[in-house]
Enzyme design. Structure first.
Site, mmCIF file in Angstrom:
data_model
loop_
_atom_site.group_PDB
_atom_site.id
_atom_site.type_symbol
_atom_site.label_atom_id
_atom_site.label_comp_id
_atom_site.label_asym_id
_atom_site.label_seq_id
_atom_site.Cartn_x
_atom_site.Cartn_y
_atom_site.Cartn_z
ATOM 1 C CD GLU A 169 3.707 -2.630 2.774
ATOM 2 O OE1 GLU A 169 3.366 -1.661 2.074
ATOM 3 O OE2 GLU A 169 2.891 -3.440 3.261
ATOM 4 C CG ASN A 210 6.026 -5.813 8.717
ATOM 5 O OD1 ASN A 210 6.101 -7.009 9.021
ATOM 6 N ND2 ASN A 210 4.885 -5.228 8.359
ATOM 7 C CG HIS A 246 -0.790 -9.992 3.319
ATOM 8 N ND1 HIS A 246 -1.853 -9.987 4.203
ATOM 9 C CD2 HIS A 246 -0.009 -8.949 3.674
ATOM 10 C CE1 HIS A 246 -1.713 -8.968 5.042
ATOM 11 N NE2 HIS A 246 -0.594 -8.331 4.756
ATOM 12 C CD GLU A 274 1.034 -6.568 7.567
ATOM 13 O OE1 GLU A 274 0.363 -6.541 6.516
ATOM 14 O OE2 GLU A 274 1.791 -5.638 7.900
ATOM 15 C CG ASP A 276 -4.442 -12.005 4.856
ATOM 16 O OD1 ASP A 276 -3.519 -12.201 4.041
ATOM 17 O OD2 ASP A 276 -4.995 -10.891 5.008
#
Ligand code: 9MR
Length: 357
Positions: A169, A210, A246, A274, A276
């Site tokens: 990030e 990432n 996400h 990651e 979802d």
């Protein structure tokens, strides 16, 4: 160990050549692993057959205490990521005093169940211990602290972690660099240094940058793309880009596959790290069906691109998910419901992994 259904032979460990032949698009040697002799119809069975990873972020609490959690984890996933246990605040809460217990537990669990480990994460603006966040260190002290952290952590798990999220990030939404303690004191060069130190500590680990909101072709992914190109041109050991993914139900970016491909075209591995898909609660059956389609599309968007190493889901069950605590009114983001029942999203993910579906 998961059983092999009657009449079905346990798959032989794939050689890289065989894995390559199955994944027509894979033009790069993926990190080598031995497939588990699990039923082919599990998520990990499909992933093994393609020579890719299907991972889950694992929380230490349920790993220790819930057998339903570990049953699903071991049956369905050939890769794990520590949801929190390898973050700096967890590993070194006071300066020079390390707590490896939860991280070791996960690495040992993975070894016992023939799962690979993604390391997460070495350099991040968040979840820093307060001694570090509030230490007001000079640039040279901070450099020394960061190098020691990377040497110590990557060194401890040398040979046991196939990919590290080295930098997490680092970008703002407009594609500029985020003004973290690292960026403000050390400048953008901290990224190249972190990658070089991590590579020296474990030359076989695949090293990633990432981030979130980089799945689409947008200002943020442009910023990362330009940095990645520069790093590669300078010979910095960067091997992959992690797309957190996400998502909100029904809102997958249309440019996702093309965007992943442009990174892959640089010679980099790409992974969904990651995944979802959150839903406004209560989730309707139409939304659960859309979520299933989203899981399928997201995984296909990666696996359809050369050099996709795999897909990791940020959790297993809606019982343990960061989503409701962060996005008020949202939840139901994962493939299993709170009672460990497989949701339509499980089938979507499974179909995304299975080229025959
Ligand atoms: O899921 C993690 C949650 O349990 C932690 O409280 C949170 C702290 O920042 O981090 C969550 O994981 C994040 C990951 O490390 C980086 N990308 C975003 C994830 C969700 O916030």
């Amino acid at each position: 160990m998961p059983h092999t259904p009657r009449g079905r032979r346990a798959p032989r460990p794939l050689t890289l050549a065989a894995a390559g032949a199955l994944v027509a698009s894979a033009t790069v040697a993926l990190p080598q692993f031995t497939p588990d002799a699990s039923a082919a119809t599990t998520l990990r069975g499909y992933a093994d057959a393609r020579g890719v990873r299907i991972g889950a972020a694992v929380a230490d609490g349920p790993l220790r205490t819930e057998s339903a959690y570990t049953t699903v984890l071991n049956r369905e996933f050939n890769s794990v990521t520590a949801e929190n246990a390898m973050k700096w605040d967890a590993l070194e809460p006071s300066r020079n005093s390390y707590n490896w217990a939860a991280a070791d537990r996960l690495v040992n669990h993975a070894a016992a169940h023939n799962q690979g480990v993604r390391g997460h994460t070495l350099v991040w603006h968040s979840q820093l211990p307060s001694w570090l966040a509030n230490g007001n260190f000079s640039a040279s002290e901070l450099n020394t602290i960061l190098k020691k952290h990377i040497d110590t952590t990557v060194g401890r798990y040398k040979g046991k972690i196939y990919s590290w999220d080295v930098v997490n990030e680092a970008f703002n939404e407009d594609g500029s660099m985020r003004n973290s303690v690292w960026q403000s004191k050390l400048g953008t060069g901290y990224i190249a240094n972190a990658l070089r130190w991590a590579h020296a500590a474990d030359p076989s680990a695949r090293l990633y940058i990432n981030d979130y909101n980089i799945e689409a072709d947008n200002a943020k992914s442009d910023g990362l793309y330009n940095l990645a190109r520069q790093l590669l041109a300078q010979g910095v050991p960067l091997q992959g880009i992690g797309f957190q993914a996400h998502f909100v139900v029904g809102q997958l970016p249309a440019s996702m596959k093309a965007n992943l491909k442009r990174f892959s075209d640089l010679g980099l591995e790409v992974s969904i790290t990651e995944l979802d898909v959150r839903i406004p609660l209560p989730a309707s059956s139409a939304e659960l069906a859309q979520q299933s389609a989203d899981y399928k599309t997201a995984s296909e968007n990666c696996l359809g691109v050369p050099r996709c190493a795999g897909v990791t889901v940020w959790g297993i069950t809606d019982k343990h998910s960061w989503v409701p605590g962060t996005f008020n009114g949202y939840g139901a983001a994962l493939p299993y419901n709170e009672s460990y029942g497989a949701k339509p999203a499980y089938t979507g993910l499974s179909n995304g992994l299975n080229p025959q579906a």
